[in-house]
Write a protein that holds these residues in place. Structure first.
Motif, PDB file in Angstrom:
ATOM      1  N   SER A   1       0.838  -1.343   0.013  1.00 11.01           N
ATOM      2  CA  SER A   1      -0.070  -0.111   0.011  1.00 11.01           C
ATOM      3  C   SER A   1       0.916   1.247   0.023  1.00 11.01           C
ATOM      4  CB  SER A   1      -0.905  -0.032   1.121  1.00 11.01           C
ATOM      5  OG  SER A   1      -0.288   0.152   2.467  1.00 11.01           O
ATOM      6  N   LEU A   2       0.228   2.357  -0.618  1.00 10.72           N
ATOM      7  CA  LEU A   2       0.975   3.544  -0.666  1.00 10.72           C
ATOM      8  C   LEU A   2      -0.038   4.496  -0.256  1.00 10.72           C
ATOM      9  CD1 LEU A   2       3.452   5.274  -1.549  1.00 10.72           C
ATOM     10  CD2 LEU A   2       2.275   5.495  -3.875  1.00 10.72           C
ATOM     11  N   THR A   3       0.159   5.155   0.862  1.00 14.11           N
ATOM     12  CA  THR A   3      -0.742   6.284   1.726  1.00 14.11           C
ATOM     13  C   THR A   3      -0.202   7.689   1.712  1.00 14.11           C
ATOM     14  OG1 THR A   3      -1.882   4.392   2.620  1.00 14.11           O
ATOM     15  CG2 THR A   3      -2.470   6.552   3.483  1.00 14.11           C
ATOM     16  N   PRO A   4      -0.574   8.567   1.267  1.00 14.76           N
ATOM     17  CA  PRO A   4      -0.187  10.007   1.523  1.00 14.76           C
ATOM     18  C   PRO A   4      -1.193  10.640   2.418  1.00 14.76           C
ATOM     19  CG  PRO A   4      -1.375  10.121  -0.564  1.00 14.76           C
ATOM     20  CD  PRO A   4      -1.155   8.439  -0.124  1.00 14.76           C
ATOM     21  N   ALA A   5      -0.386  11.524   3.525  1.00 15.99           N
ATOM     22  CA  ALA A   5      -1.370  12.037   4.709  1.00 15.99           C
ATOM     23  C   ALA A   5      -0.646  13.247   5.018  1.00 15.99           C
ATOM     24  CB  ALA A   5      -1.263  10.972   5.616  1.00 15.99           C
ATOM     25  N   LEU A   6      -1.551  13.966   5.764  1.00 19.16           N
ATOM     26  CA  LEU A   6      -1.206  15.602   6.417  1.00 19.16           C
ATOM     27  C   LEU A   6      -1.186  15.210   7.810  1.00 19.16           C
ATOM     28  CD1 LEU A   6      -0.407  18.285   5.911  1.00 19.16           C
ATOM     29  CD2 LEU A   6      -2.917  18.779   6.092  1.00 19.16           C
ATOM     30  N   PHE A   7      -0.246  15.570   8.468  1.00 16.15           N
ATOM     31  CA  PHE A   7       0.203  15.838   9.852  1.00 16.15           C
ATOM     32  C   PHE A   7      -0.140  17.255  10.325  1.00 16.15           C
ATOM     33  CE2 PHE A   7       2.836  16.196  13.799  1.00 16.15           C
ATOM     34  CZ  PHE A   7       2.292  15.362  14.489  1.00 16.15           C
ATOM     35  N   ILE A   8      -0.905  17.411  11.533  1.00 18.75           N
ATOM     36  CA  ILE A   8      -0.879  18.702  12.168  1.00 18.75           C
ATOM     37  C   ILE A   8      -0.800  18.433  13.542  1.00 18.75           C
ATOM     38  CG2 ILE A   8      -2.720  20.640  12.916  1.00 18.75           C
ATOM     39  CD1 ILE A   8      -4.470  19.635  10.521  1.00 18.75           C
ATOM     40  N   ASN A   9       0.657  19.263  13.780  1.00 19.63           N
ATOM     41  CA  ASN A   9       1.103  19.145  15.142  1.00 19.63           C
ATOM     42  C   ASN A   9       0.436  20.053  16.149  1.00 19.63           C
ATOM     43  OD1 ASN A   9       2.825  18.777  17.410  1.00 19.63           O
ATOM     44  ND2 ASN A   9       4.484  19.827  16.484  1.00 19.63           N
ATOM     45  N   MET A  10      -0.366  19.466  17.011  1.00 17.63           N
ATOM     46  CA  MET A  10      -1.067  20.364  18.165  1.00 17.63           C
ATOM     47  C   MET A  10      -0.384  20.737  19.095  1.00 17.63           C
ATOM     48  SD  MET A  10      -3.814  20.154  16.519  1.00 17.63           S
ATOM     49  CE  MET A  10      -5.078  20.695  17.243  1.00 17.63           C
ATOM     50  N   LYS A  11       0.480  19.823  19.763  1.00 19.48           N
ATOM     51  CA  LYS A  11       1.558  20.161  20.653  1.00 19.48           C
ATOM     52  C   LYS A  11       2.463  19.213  21.124  1.00 19.48           C
ATOM     53  CE  LYS A  11       1.257  22.044  25.570  1.00 19.48           C
ATOM     54  NZ  LYS A  11       0.454  22.525  26.600  1.00 19.48           N
ATOM     55  N   GLN A  12       3.513  19.523  21.076  1.00 19.20           N
ATOM     56  CA  GLN A  12       4.882  18.534  21.667  1.00 19.20           C
ATOM     57  C   GLN A  12       4.832  16.923  20.856  1.00 19.20           C
ATOM     58  OE1 GLN A  12       4.460  18.543  25.790  1.00 19.20           O
ATOM     59  NE2 GLN A  12       5.616  20.906  26.117  1.00 19.20           N
ATOM     60  N   GLY A  13       4.743  17.017  19.693  1.00 24.72           N
ATOM     61  CA  GLY A  13       4.581  15.914  18.983  1.00 24.72           C
ATOM     62  C   GLY A  13       3.120  15.020  18.800  1.00 24.72           C
ATOM     63  N   PHE A  14       2.102  15.517  19.630  1.00 24.86           N
ATOM     64  CA  PHE A  14       1.021  14.989  19.661  1.00 24.86           C
ATOM     65  C   PHE A  14      -0.021  15.824  18.599  1.00 24.86           C
ATOM     66  CE2 PHE A  14      -3.695  15.150  20.786  1.00 24.86           C
ATOM     67  CZ  PHE A  14      -3.927  13.914  21.100  1.00 24.86           C
ATOM     68  N   GLY A  15      -0.553  15.034  17.525  1.00 29.65           N
ATOM     69  CA  GLY A  15      -1.427  15.784  16.521  1.00 29.65           C
ATOM     70  C   GLY A  15      -2.368  14.783  15.982  1.00 29.65           C
ATOM     71  N   LEU A  16      -2.872  15.457  14.650  1.00 26.94           N
ATOM     72  CA  LEU A  16      -3.937  14.846  14.114  1.00 26.94           C
ATOM     73  C   LEU A  16      -3.225  14.263  12.975  1.00 26.94           C
ATOM     74  CD1 LEU A  16      -6.649  17.399  14.707  1.00 26.94           C
ATOM     75  CD2 LEU A  16      -6.447  15.188  15.798  1.00 26.94           C
ATOM     76  N   ASN A  17      -3.777  13.259  11.931  1.00 26.05           N
ATOM     77  CA  ASN A  17      -3.428  12.808  11.020  1.00 26.05           C
ATOM     78  C   ASN A  17      -4.552  12.900   9.928  1.00 26.05           C
ATOM     79  OD1 ASN A  17      -0.540  12.029  11.432  1.00 26.05           O
ATOM     80  ND2 ASN A  17      -2.101  10.739  12.987  1.00 26.05           N
ATOM     81  N   PHE A  18      -4.516  13.273   8.553  1.00 24.42           N
ATOM     82  CA  PHE A  18      -5.507  13.217   7.822  1.00 24.42           C
ATOM     83  C   PHE A  18      -4.975  12.415   6.282  1.00 24.42           C
ATOM     84  CE2 PHE A  18      -6.442  16.675  10.565  1.00 24.42           C
ATOM     85  CZ  PHE A  18      -7.689  16.742  10.595  1.00 24.42           C
ATOM     86  N   SER A  19      -5.769  11.685   5.907  1.00 23.62           N
ATOM     87  CA  SER A  19      -5.475  11.147   4.498  1.00 23.62           C
ATOM     88  C   SER A  19      -7.017  10.768   3.864  1.00 23.62           C
ATOM     89  CB  SER A  19      -4.714   9.783   4.654  1.00 23.62           C
ATOM     90  OG  SER A  19      -5.474   8.653   5.242  1.00 23.62           O
ATOM     91  N   ILE A  20      -6.962  10.759   2.601  1.00 25.34           N
ATOM     92  CA  ILE A  20      -8.047  10.724   1.972  1.00 25.34           C
ATOM     93  C   ILE A  20      -8.043   9.497   0.657  1.00 25.34           C
ATOM     94  CG2 ILE A  20      -8.800  13.174   2.054  1.00 25.34           C
ATOM     95  CD1 ILE A  20      -7.612  13.746  -1.068  1.00 25.34           C
ATOM     96  N   GLY A  21      -7.298   8.558   1.021  1.00 25.86           N
ATOM     97  CA  GLY A  21      -7.181   7.415   0.384  1.00 25.86           C
ATOM     98  C   GLY A  21      -5.605   6.863  -0.150  1.00 25.86           C
ATOM     99  N   GLY A  22      -5.435   6.139  -0.945  1.00 28.93           N
ATOM    100  CA  GLY A  22      -4.408   5.721  -1.144  1.00 28.93           C
ATOM    101  C   GLY A  22      -4.087   4.466  -2.652  1.00 28.93           C
ATOM    102  N   ILE A  23      -3.267   3.777  -2.667  1.00 27.03           N
ATOM    103  CA  ILE A  23      -3.230   3.040  -3.550  1.00 27.03           C
ATOM    104  C   ILE A  23      -2.964   1.644  -2.791  1.00 27.03           C
ATOM    105  CG2 ILE A  23      -1.930   1.970  -5.639  1.00 27.03           C
ATOM    106  CD1 ILE A  23      -1.359   4.735  -6.307  1.00 27.03           C
TER     107      ILE A  23
END
Length: 176
Positions: free
Chosen positions: A120-142
């Motif tokens: 699998s190949l999955t691109p995603a976006l990480f949003i750093n909320m505080k000190q390495g704790f964050g949210l991840n967003f992906s909209i699919g992959g291969i």
């Protein structure tokens, strides 16, 4: 109850990028239920990941998955995966990073003792909320997978699902 399980799935879907020499822990918890006429299908999946960021933008690790599918009135199907992944991260700012995971490994199922591989190949976006704790967003992959079983024909699946799925997760990296 189903809405709560869907919320849990969304919260634990992927891992984040991290800093060099850190350990990443993450994974997925998923549940789905489908009813068509008198037929009902329930699917539960747990997919943990553990990785080590060995360079500023590169992480490598292991991943696994246990899936339990129950079709009301028939047998229970169990699927297992174990493999490795590599991640490449690109920081966009102090708050945002883009990353892509490439994973591959072995899979098996209790149906006809099926065995095979996946990738699998999955691109995603990480949003750093505080000190390495964050949210991840992906909209699919291969995705690609195959299974060979005793007496069953070979199964091969290829999927390109950009824009068809949305995964939102939380993550934390631990420095060494």
């Amino acid at each position: 109850m189903k809405k709560l399980l869907v919320a849990v799935v969304i919260l634990f879907t992927t891992m984040a990028s991290a800093q060099k020499n850190s350990i990443l822990l993450g994974g997925n918890i998923g549940f789905s239920s489908e009813k068509i006429g008198d037929s009902k299908l329930e699917n539960f999946e747990f997919s943990p990941k553990v990785g080590y960021q060995f360079a500023d933008r590169w992480t490598a690790g292991v991943e696994g998955s246990i899936t339990n599918v129950k079709v009301i009135g028939t047998e229970r199907i169990e699927k297992y995966k174990i493999g490795s992944f590599v991640r490449y991260s690109v920081p966009l700012s102090n708050m945002f990073s883009f990353y892509t995971d490439l994973g591959a490994g072995y899979q098996s199922t209790n149906v006809s003792d099926g065995k095979g591989m996946y990738a699998s190949l999955t691109p995603a976006l990480f949003i750093n909320m505080k000190q390495g704790f964050g949210l991840n967003f992906s909209i699919g992959g291969i995705n690609y997978s195959n299974l060979d079983g005793n007496g069953d024909p070979r199964q091969e699946r290829f999927g390109f699902n950009f824009g068809k799925t949305l995964n939102i997760g939380i993550s934390k990296n631990f420095g060494l």
